[in-house]
Design a protein around this motif. Structure first.
Motif, PDB file in Angstrom:
ATOM      1  N   VAL A 248       0.861  -1.192   0.000  1.00 47.97           N
ATOM      2  CA  VAL A 248       0.000   0.000   0.000  1.00 47.97           C
ATOM      3  C   VAL A 248       0.893   1.236   0.000  1.00 47.97           C
ATOM      4  O   VAL A 248       1.920   1.253   0.656  1.00 47.97           O
ATOM      5  CB  VAL A 248      -0.876   0.080   1.270  1.00 47.97           C
ATOM      6  N   HIS A 249       0.504   2.268  -0.755  1.00 46.17           N
ATOM      7  CA  HIS A 249       1.221   3.533  -0.650  1.00 46.17           C
ATOM      8  C   HIS A 249       0.303   4.684  -1.066  1.00 46.17           C
ATOM      9  O   HIS A 249      -0.835   4.459  -1.468  1.00 46.17           O
ATOM     10  CB  HIS A 249       2.497   3.532  -1.495  1.00 46.17           C
ATOM     11  N   ASP A 250       0.840   5.917  -0.978  1.00 48.33           N
ATOM     12  CA  ASP A 250       0.086   7.116  -1.375  1.00 48.33           C
ATOM     13  C   ASP A 250      -1.279   7.228  -0.696  1.00 48.33           C
ATOM     14  O   ASP A 250      -2.279   7.544  -1.340  1.00 48.33           O
ATOM     15  CB  ASP A 250      -0.120   7.160  -2.903  1.00 48.33           C
ATOM     16  N   ILE A 251      -1.314   6.978   0.622  1.00 44.17           N
ATOM     17  CA  ILE A 251      -2.582   7.135   1.346  1.00 44.17           C
ATOM     18  C   ILE A 251      -2.855   8.624   1.556  1.00 44.17           C
ATOM     19  O   ILE A 251      -1.972   9.365   1.987  1.00 44.17           O
ATOM     20  CB  ILE A 251      -2.522   6.442   2.718  1.00 44.17           C
ATOM     21  N   LEU A 265      -6.086   5.701  -1.825  1.00 48.07           N
ATOM     22  CA  LEU A 265      -4.796   5.018  -1.656  1.00 48.07           C
ATOM     23  C   LEU A 265      -4.483   4.166  -2.884  1.00 48.07           C
ATOM     24  O   LEU A 265      -5.362   3.902  -3.713  1.00 48.07           O
ATOM     25  CB  LEU A 265      -4.819   4.153  -0.390  1.00 48.07           C
ATOM     26  N   HIS A 266      -3.223   3.777  -3.008  1.00 51.15           N
ATOM     27  CA  HIS A 266      -2.797   2.882  -4.085  1.00 51.15           C
ATOM     28  C   HIS A 266      -2.549   1.500  -3.489  1.00 51.15           C
ATOM     29  O   HIS A 266      -1.857   1.384  -2.485  1.00 51.15           O
ATOM     30  CB  HIS A 266      -1.499   3.373  -4.723  1.00 51.15           C
ATOM     31  N   ALA A 267      -3.129   0.475  -4.117  1.00 48.85           N
ATOM     32  CA  ALA A 267      -2.911  -0.889  -3.663  1.00 48.85           C
ATOM     33  C   ALA A 267      -2.109  -1.626  -4.732  1.00 48.85           C
ATOM     34  O   ALA A 267      -2.440  -1.568  -5.914  1.00 48.85           O
ATOM     35  CB  ALA A 267      -4.244  -1.593  -3.422  1.00 48.85           C
ATOM     36  N   ILE A 299      -9.717   3.416  -4.376  1.00 43.89           N
ATOM     37  CA  ILE A 299      -8.443   2.698  -4.427  1.00 43.89           C
ATOM     38  C   ILE A 299      -7.959   2.584  -5.879  1.00 43.89           C
ATOM     39  O   ILE A 299      -8.713   2.207  -6.771  1.00 43.89           O
ATOM     40  CB  ILE A 299      -8.583   1.297  -3.802  1.00 43.89           C
ATOM     41  N   HIS A 300      -6.723   2.950  -6.081  1.00 41.37           N
ATOM     42  CA  HIS A 300      -6.083   2.859  -7.385  1.00 41.37           C
ATOM     43  C   HIS A 300      -5.213   1.607  -7.380  1.00 41.37           C
ATOM     44  O   HIS A 300      -4.525   1.332  -6.415  1.00 41.37           O
ATOM     45  CB  HIS A 300      -5.238   4.128  -7.588  1.00 41.37           C
ATOM     46  N   MET A 301      -5.275   0.838  -8.484  1.00 39.58           N
ATOM     47  CA  MET A 301      -4.539  -0.411  -8.539  1.00 39.58           C
ATOM     48  C   MET A 301      -3.195  -0.198  -9.210  1.00 39.58           C
ATOM     49  O   MET A 301      -3.123   0.401 -10.274  1.00 39.58           O
ATOM     50  CB  MET A 301      -5.343  -1.395  -9.385  1.00 39.58           C
ATOM     51  N   ASP A 302      -2.123  -0.691  -8.590  1.00 43.23           N
ATOM     52  CA  ASP A 302      -0.797  -0.640  -9.198  1.00 43.23           C
ATOM     53  C   ASP A 302      -0.305  -2.057  -9.426  1.00 43.23           C
ATOM     54  O   ASP A 302      -0.126  -2.804  -8.466  1.00 43.23           O
ATOM     55  CB  ASP A 302       0.194   0.066  -8.262  1.00 43.23           C
ATOM     56  N   PRO A 303      -0.074  -2.441 -10.690  1.00 44.13           N
ATOM     57  CA  PRO A 303       0.471  -3.787 -10.919  1.00 44.13           C
ATOM     58  C   PRO A 303       1.971  -3.807 -10.606  1.00 44.13           C
ATOM     59  O   PRO A 303       2.681  -2.879 -10.946  1.00 44.13           O
ATOM     60  CB  PRO A 303       0.219  -4.013 -12.412  1.00 44.13           C
ATOM     61  N   ILE A 331      10.623   4.073  -1.548  1.00 41.93           N
ATOM     62  CA  ILE A 331      10.183   4.092  -2.951  1.00 41.93           C
ATOM     63  C   ILE A 331       8.973   3.182  -3.128  1.00 41.93           C
ATOM     64  O   ILE A 331       8.705   2.301  -2.309  1.00 41.93           O
ATOM     65  CB  ILE A 331      11.304   3.628  -3.917  1.00 41.93           C
ATOM     66  N   HIS A 332       8.216   3.447  -4.192  1.00 42.57           N
ATOM     67  CA  HIS A 332       7.141   2.522  -4.572  1.00 42.57           C
ATOM     68  C   HIS A 332       6.891   2.637  -6.070  1.00 42.57           C
ATOM     69  O   HIS A 332       7.528   3.448  -6.746  1.00 42.57           O
ATOM     70  CB  HIS A 332       5.865   2.798  -3.761  1.00 42.57           C
ATOM     71  N   ASP A 333       5.951   1.832  -6.583  1.00 44.75           N
ATOM     72  CA  ASP A 333       5.648   1.811  -8.019  1.00 44.75           C
ATOM     73  C   ASP A 333       6.899   1.636  -8.853  1.00 44.75           C
ATOM     74  O   ASP A 333       7.149   2.367  -9.819  1.00 44.75           O
ATOM     75  CB  ASP A 333       4.919   3.100  -8.432  1.00 44.75           C
ATOM     76  N   PHE A 334       7.693   0.629  -8.512  1.00 43.96           N
ATOM     77  CA  PHE A 334       8.936   0.383  -9.224  1.00 43.96           C
ATOM     78  C   PHE A 334       8.670  -0.410 -10.509  1.00 43.96           C
ATOM     79  O   PHE A 334       7.998  -1.436 -10.493  1.00 43.96           O
ATOM     80  CB  PHE A 334       9.892  -0.394  -8.316  1.00 43.96           C
TER      81      PHE A 334
HETATM   82 ZN   LIG Z   1       1.086   4.087  -6.998  1.00 45.20          ZN
END
Ligand SMILES: [Zn+2]
Ligand SMILES: [Zn+2]
Length: 388
Positions: A248-251, A265-267, A299-303, A331-334
């Motif tokens: 989880v990030h960007d809450i 948030l991004h899951a 919620i936004h989905m990040d693969p 970091i996230h969304d790598f």
């Molecule tokens: Zn994200």
């Protein structure tokens, strides 16, 4: 006395978990405050006029400002509870803060006027008259404020209300102010020294201090504050409770007043799961958040790629470099995009506000370190500032 009031005015007084019962306690507390403070104001204003002492008059207005705050709290509470409508789809919760801000500005202004009048009395002293009845009024006032402090403390602890506990503290400081006024009058009576103007300045200082504190308390939520750490942790745990979610990030938590929260948030989900299945899980989480935290959730989905050796290695390398640069960075969304001559490493870098390094210096350092490890890796960094 407190018990008597509670028994007389509150139905189901032991059902403290009930929202309505808590509200009844709050309303009773406010009503008692308004009643006592207006009575004290009237008594002291009379005493102030009888004696001609600015310090007693200032103390009278000190109590009036408390009554005004209580009235606004009660009225604001009612208005804030109005449901959302076409023009205000986020509800009216913030009216409570705005009305609080207006009252605190009025209190500040009043404190300043009292300060001016008191200073005037120091430079151009006027005769004051000693009246035994005014001493009686001041003593009764101190006792009443002592009782109000105990009352607010008791009820505040009972329903766990920060506002009422704050009122208890405020009542105690009012006791000190009135004691100073009483002392000033006794000094005048027995030593023949007129300290009225000086005591007046002291009381005006009390009034302005209270106004300043109240303004600060209402400004923060109007500008928007970071959510409670516990709330953020609860949200994270609720989302991560699902097997499919790997991070989880960007809450972001927007607060439009009590019971009017919006959470986004991004899951992170593995890139190779079925999109319909992932969406179904995400919808369920949104539903759970909505019920648990009484909010709207998006919620936004990040693969994320979890099964590629080279990507995993690259991510671990970047994470190590970032932690070396600053332990508070993350970091996230790598993602890694492979090209003929070089690979792009695309990721978001979270730089919290408490980090004292320049953002430009951080990204330059990370880029350089990545190229030093692997010459054909290019970093594409998006910098995020944290909302939590
Ligand atoms: Zn994200
Ligand atoms: Zn959907």
């Amino acid at each position: 006395m407190t018990e008597l009031l509670i028994s007389a005015f509150i139905k189901n007084k032991d059902d403290l978990k009930n929202h309505k019962v808590r509200q009844a306690y709050g309303t009773m507390g406010g009503a008692v405050g308004i009643f006592c403070n207006i009575l004290l104001f009237a008594g002291k204003l009379t005493a102030g006029i009888l004696t001609g002492a600015i310090s007693i008059t200032a103390d009278a207005f000190n109590n009036l400002s408390d009554a005004a705050s209580s009235i606004i709290t009660l009225v604001g509470f009612r208005m804030a509870g109005r449901p959302a409508d076409k023009n205000h789809p986020f509800g009216h919760g913030r009216i409570e803060y705005i009305s609080g801000l207006l009252v605190s500005l009025a209190i500040l202004l009043m404190g300043f006027e009292l300060l001016k009048s008191s200073a005037d009395k120091i430079f151009r002293p006027e005769d004051i008259v000693f009246r035994p009845v005014s001493i009686g009024i001041l003593i009764v006032s101190i006792l009443v404020k002592f009782w109000m402090s105990a009352f607010n403390k008791k009820v505040g602890n009972l329903i766990d209300s920060e506002a009422m506990k704050a009122t208890a503290t405020d009542s105690l400081s009012d006791c000190i102010a009135t004691t100073a006024v009483l002392g000033g009058m006794l000094i005048f009576k027995f030593a023949g020294i007129n300290v009225d103007g000086y005591v007046g300045i002291l009381v005006a200082g009390f009034v302005m201090w209270a106004g300043f504190g109240a303004a600060k308390d209402t400004l923060s939520p109007l500008l928007g504050t970071a959510p409670d750490v516990e709330l953020v942790e609860d949200i994270q745990n609720e989302v991560l409770d699902n097997e499919l979610i790997v991070g989880v990030h960007d809450i972001i938590v927007h607060d439009y007043g009590p019971g009017r929260r919006m959470i986004s948030l991004h899951a992170e989900v593995p890139y190779n799961v079925d999109i319909l299945e992932a969406h179904d899980v995400i919808d369920n989480i949104e539903y759970h958040l909505m019920h648990k935290f009484n909010c709207d959730a998006t919620i936004h989905m990040d693969p994320v790629v979890t099964d590629d050796e080279e990507t995993n290695e690259a991510r671990m390398m970047v994470e190590k470099i970032v932690k070396e640069c600053g332990p508070e960075l993350s970091i996230h969304d790598f993602r890694m995009v492979e090209g003929k001559t070089h690979n792009n490493l695309i990721f978001d870098l979270v730089v919290p506000y408490e980090c004292d390094q320049e953002v430009g210096d951080i990204t330059t350092y990370i880029r350089k370190e990545i190229r030093r490890h692997r010459e054909n890796y290019f970093a594409v960094i998006k910098v995020d500032r944290s909302y939590i």
